[in-house]
Structure formats: structure tokens, C-alpha cells
Design a protein around this motif. Sequence first.
Motif, PDB file in Angstrom:
ATOM      1  N   CYS A 195       0.864  -1.184   0.000  1.00  8.36           N
ATOM      2  CA  CYS A 195       0.000   0.000   0.000  1.00  8.36           C
ATOM      3  C   CYS A 195       0.902   1.235   0.000  1.00  8.36           C
ATOM      4  O   CYS A 195       1.784   1.371   0.850  1.00  8.36           O
ATOM      5  CB  CYS A 195      -0.895  -0.029   1.231  1.00  8.36           C
ATOM      6  SG  CYS A 195      -1.629   1.557   1.664  1.00  8.36           S
ATOM      7  N   PHE A 197       0.203   4.220   0.793  1.00  9.04           N
ATOM      8  CA  PHE A 197       0.017   5.058   1.987  1.00  9.04           C
ATOM      9  C   PHE A 197       0.777   4.461   3.172  1.00  9.04           C
ATOM     10  O   PHE A 197       1.381   5.191   3.951  1.00  9.04           O
ATOM     11  CB  PHE A 197      -1.469   5.200   2.293  1.00  9.04           C
ATOM     12  CG  PHE A 197      -2.257   5.843   1.178  1.00  9.04           C
ATOM     13  CD1 PHE A 197      -2.277   7.221   1.021  1.00  9.04           C
ATOM     14  CD2 PHE A 197      -2.964   5.072   0.266  1.00  9.04           C
ATOM     15  CE1 PHE A 197      -2.999   7.821  -0.003  1.00  9.04           C
ATOM     16  CE2 PHE A 197      -3.681   5.656  -0.764  1.00  9.04           C
ATOM     17  CZ  PHE A 197      -3.695   7.030  -0.901  1.00  9.04           C
ATOM     18  N   CYS A 198       0.767   3.127   3.293  1.00 10.88           N
ATOM     19  CA  CYS A 198       1.566   2.481   4.346  1.00 10.88           C
ATOM     20  C   CYS A 198       3.047   2.791   4.123  1.00 10.88           C
ATOM     21  O   CYS A 198       3.784   3.033   5.085  1.00 10.88           O
ATOM     22  CB  CYS A 198       1.347   0.969   4.356  1.00 10.88           C
ATOM     23  SG  CYS A 198      -0.228   0.458   5.068  1.00 10.88           S
ATOM     24  N   HIS A 238      -3.221  -0.556   8.484  1.00  3.86           N
ATOM     25  CA  HIS A 238      -3.862  -0.453   7.175  1.00  3.86           C
ATOM     26  C   HIS A 238      -5.371  -0.687   7.275  1.00  3.86           C
ATOM     27  O   HIS A 238      -5.816  -1.671   7.862  1.00  3.86           O
ATOM     28  CB  HIS A 238      -3.243  -1.460   6.203  1.00  3.86           C
ATOM     29  CG  HIS A 238      -3.871  -1.389   4.851  1.00  3.86           C
ATOM     30  ND1 HIS A 238      -3.499  -0.437   3.918  1.00  3.86           N
ATOM     31  CD2 HIS A 238      -4.886  -2.087   4.298  1.00  3.86           C
ATOM     32  CE1 HIS A 238      -4.253  -0.582   2.840  1.00  3.86           C
ATOM     33  NE2 HIS A 238      -5.106  -1.572   3.042  1.00  3.86           N
ATOM     34  N   HIS A 300      -6.020   3.328   1.476  1.00  2.53           N
ATOM     35  CA  HIS A 300      -5.836   3.550   2.912  1.00  2.53           C
ATOM     36  C   HIS A 300      -6.583   4.835   3.255  1.00  2.53           C
ATOM     37  O   HIS A 300      -6.257   5.898   2.722  1.00  2.53           O
ATOM     38  CB  HIS A 300      -4.327   3.704   3.137  1.00  2.53           C
ATOM     39  CG  HIS A 300      -3.858   3.581   4.545  1.00  2.53           C
ATOM     40  ND1 HIS A 300      -2.913   2.647   4.931  1.00  2.53           N
ATOM     41  CD2 HIS A 300      -4.145   4.293   5.652  1.00  2.53           C
ATOM     42  CE1 HIS A 300      -2.648   2.790   6.212  1.00  2.53           C
ATOM     43  NE2 HIS A 300      -3.377   3.784   6.684  1.00  2.53           N
TER      44      HIS A 300
HETATM   45 ZN   LIG Z   1      -2.105   1.073   3.865  1.00  2.00          ZN
END
Ligand SMILES: [Zn+2]
Length: 353
Positions: A195, A197-198, A238, A300
Amino acid sequence: MSILRRDPVSLGWVIFPTDRPFRKEHAHEDDERDSPEQCPFCPGHEAETLPEISAYRPPGSGKDSAGWRVRTVPNKYALLRIEGKFDRRGEGLYDMMNAVGAHEVLIETPDHDARFHEYPVTTIEEIMRMARDRVKDLTLDTRFRYIQVFRNHRRRAGETMTHPTSQIIALPVVPRWVREEINQARDHYLQKERCIFCDIINQDTRGPRMICENEAFVALAPYASRFPYECWIYPKDHAHLFQSINDSGLTALADIMKTVFSALHAVLDDPAYNMIIHQAPAQPEKFYHDVRARVNDFYHWHIEVLPRVVRVSGFEYGTGFYVNPVLPETAAADYRGKIQILDESTGRLKAID
Ligand SMILES: [Zn+2]
Ligand SMILES: [Zn+2]
Ligand SMILES: [Zn+2]
């Protein structure tokens, strides 16, 4: 010299002109306040709104009467209407449809003159609980593909009423900015099986762009912030849906929001801003799932806080480039300068003036 940065999610470019001084007095232009006597959102005026959809009130106090703490009503001047069919149709080469959707006003407090950063944490928690429950409820209507929660503060951020409110709009289509975030996040996931965003959270937490964190959330100034003092709040674990947040998550979210908004007020003296919640679309299975990438894995949810303290010009509208006179590392340091840990026993962060 100016520098250019590209946001890895939207792929939008931002210009940081390092030689242009940032003047924060812009924040207070265009303000006028309406009086509580004429305010349909003040206690005692419940009959002036459409019948309430939901409210938190003590036992014994009746629907559409005073006593509530947080109250949601349909917007009288809704951008979209809940009744009717989309009636999707073509007009030559053009496509059109009826503006069917929902537009609700979440009245955050009975106090006409309250400011978000001054709310007790318990009030912020109830506001976010109400937002979560309204989004959940609207998602049950399968005509809606995206539910947007947002808040406008001050006239120049689009506020139309003085009384503190958030708004919730259910849309029959997935809007452009969300689609772009989803498409980029999916591409990143297909390449790296992570991900994006992670990845951002892992790289920037405890770095020069971190504003603050608690056990479940982190607030970051994005690498290519479009606006001075832009702040994104992410759940550390997440999750693709805001509406799936549980009660302990709501407590932690309210805690970090209190810190961020107190610090924002301390840095910019109660500036105009927009706050938006971005989450995965209501029916992703129709559009965003395929065998290689599920929206659950690559998107996310997050909150974007966008201070409106510089003017957007024709250049921005014409090109999609933003011009931001404050580097996010400077913004994050300014935020952090207003935050200190007061209570080590709870680990809760508090902002100071
Ligand atoms: Zn994420
Ligand atoms: Zn009011
Ligand atoms: Zn977003």
C-alpha cells in the motif's frame, strides 16, 4: 530558487517558491458572522431545519427538540436530492444524469460560537462517531458510489453558516480526486505489492515531516504539500474504510484531531481550512477489484486538513500545479513547536499556545 516536488499518490506537481515570503494575515479576510438569533442550527430553532435524521441526546428529550449534543439533518439547500432515479442518458455524444444523492448537515455542537480546536476530546469523538454512523447508513443505499465527509471553516474556505457544522454528501459517481488516488495506489500495489500510503507512513513517521502521533494515528505534512501547513492524518494500521473504525479507534482519532487542530490554531491563529475524509468507494467490487489488486489492500483511508491561507490563481487552475510558499518540513516543525506531551501517564499529546 523554487523547487518542484511530485506527490507519489496524485502525481500532481507542487512548486515551492523559496524566495516568496509567506504572509499569514491572508487567513482572516472575507469573514462575517451571523447571529445566533437567526441561526437555524441553534438550540430552540429545531423546527427551522428539516426533520432530524439522527441526534445524540439525553434520554427523554424528544426528536427535533433542544437537548441534543450532536445532530444531523438534511441540508435544506442540498446539492443533490435523495429522491428519484438517476435516469442516465445520452445527449448526442454527451452523458448526463439526475443529481440524485444525499446532502446532510452534521451540527457539531449546540454552541453557536464554538471552535473545533476548543471542543473537548469527547465532543470530537461524538462528531466522528456520528460521521461514521451516517456514512455506514448511506452506504446501505446501493445507488451511492461514494460518501464524502467534509468541513469548511471560515468564509474563504466555503463556509456559509457561522454555526459549526460538517457536511456529508453521497454521490452517484466516484469523484475525480478519489479516482486518481485509487488509480495511483493500485498501480503502486501492482508493482510492489504494498500500500503506497503504508509506505508513506513507514518512511515519514518520526521524520522531519511528522507533526504528531499517538498509538493508532499519525499526522504528517505531505512531501509535496499543496497548501501551506497541509496535514494528513492516517490510521497506522492499514484500513481502506473510515466507516470500519471501532470505538477505541474513535477515541484515538479524536485525540490526534484535538492535537492537530489546536496546533493549527496556535500556528496560524484560527485560519480558514477545509477538512476532508477520503475512504474507499461504497461499492468497490464493481469498479476497483480485480484478481490482482483489491481496493481493501491498496487504498488507505485518511483525513486531509487543507488550510486556505494563500490564493489559488489561474496558473493552478490551468495546469494543476500548486504553488506553496511553505516547505512541509518547515510546517511540521512549526506544528511540533506548538505541541508537547503534558501527561506521560496517558501518553496523550496536548497543544500549547
Ligand atoms: Zn495502507
Ligand atoms: Zn447557531
Ligand atoms: Zn485523499
